[in-house]
Motif scaffolding. Structure first.
Motif, PDB file in Angstrom:
ATOM      1  N   ASN A  30       0.828  -1.217   0.000  1.00 16.60           N
ATOM      2  CA  ASN A  30       0.000   0.000   0.000  1.00 16.60           C
ATOM      3  C   ASN A  30       0.857   1.259   0.000  1.00 16.60           C
ATOM      4  OD1 ASN A  30      -2.624  -0.789  -0.259  1.00 16.60           O
ATOM      5  ND2 ASN A  30      -3.040  -0.844   1.931  1.00 16.60           N
ATOM      6  N   GLU A  52      -1.932  -2.282  -6.473  1.00 15.60           N
ATOM      7  CA  GLU A  52      -3.313  -2.606  -6.118  1.00 15.60           C
ATOM      8  C   GLU A  52      -3.605  -4.076  -6.356  1.00 15.60           C
ATOM      9  OE1 GLU A  52      -5.883   0.023  -8.257  1.00 15.60           O
ATOM     10  OE2 GLU A  52      -4.773   1.785  -7.591  1.00 15.60           O
ATOM     11  N   HIS A  55      -1.728  -6.083  -3.664  1.00 15.87           N
ATOM     12  CA  HIS A  55      -2.405  -5.901  -2.381  1.00 15.87           C
ATOM     13  C   HIS A  55      -3.678  -6.745  -2.324  1.00 15.87           C
ATOM     14  CE1 HIS A  55      -5.067  -3.964   0.571  1.00 15.87           C
ATOM     15  NE2 HIS A  55      -3.936  -3.859   1.261  1.00 15.87           N
TER      16      HIS A  55
END
Length: 184
Positions: A30, A52, A55
């Motif tokens: 992040n 993204e 994650h």
């Protein structure tokens, strides 16, 4: 997850450590930090939106691990006395009186304390179960599910390894015995 010296506690420690790493890695991703993935860190600067995706994958992996290995069913909970009967009272209050009495006697056995410091956990409880049968048996039932399946699988693998294509072509008649030496 198996091995010669594997026991429930060591494996639970490994799983808990990996689950903790997943959370830490997701937090780092992040922030745009990819150094924990050495092969990916040089590539990550070139791809947009990769953080993204990673994650999201780490979060779903963490959720899957939590489903397979729920924290609420951690096999270490309430069994600290099995891991170190001389220092840890965790779970003693859940034992029946007779087993608790045996554990108290074991905790004050100097010979077993010396053995505990010089041998594996499973070997210690095997030895302790000779004199403290009930408490030793309870500990071994918790500790041994993985090593016993490992030993069965290792034995099976060794047996199947003798049945290979090359092994079946050995020709015993090619060996000649002479009084002074064997030759091919």
């Amino acid at each position: 997850m198996q091995g010669r010296m594997a026991d429930t506690f060591r494996l639970a420690d490994k799983i808990a450590g990996f689950k903790a790493n997943l959370g830490t890695w997701a937090h780092r991703v992040n922030r745009g930090v990819f150094d924990m993935f050495s092969n990916l860190s040089c590539f990550s600067e070139e791809a947009e939106g990769l953080g993204e995706l990673i994650h999201s994958h780490l979060v779903s992996l963490s959720d899957a691990f939590e489903r397979y290995f729920p924290s609420a069913k951690d096999p270490r909970n309430g069994k600290g006395w099995m891991r170190d009967p001389f220092q840890n009272d965790d779970g003693r209050d859940q034992l029946p009186s007779q087993q608790d009495d045996q554990l108290i006697e074991l905790m004050n056995d100097g010979g077993l304390k010396t053995l505990f410091n010089s041998t594996s956990l499973t070997s210690f409880w095997i030895k302790a179960s000779g004199e403290y049968m009930e408490i030793g048996t309870l500990a071994l039932k918790t500790l041994l599910p993985f090593p016993t399946s490992y030993l069965c699988e290792a034995g099976f693998s060794a047996m199947t390894a003798t049945k290979t294509r090359l092994r079946s072509k050995l020709d015993v008649s090619a060996f000649h015995c002479q009084p002074s030496r064997m030759t091919l």
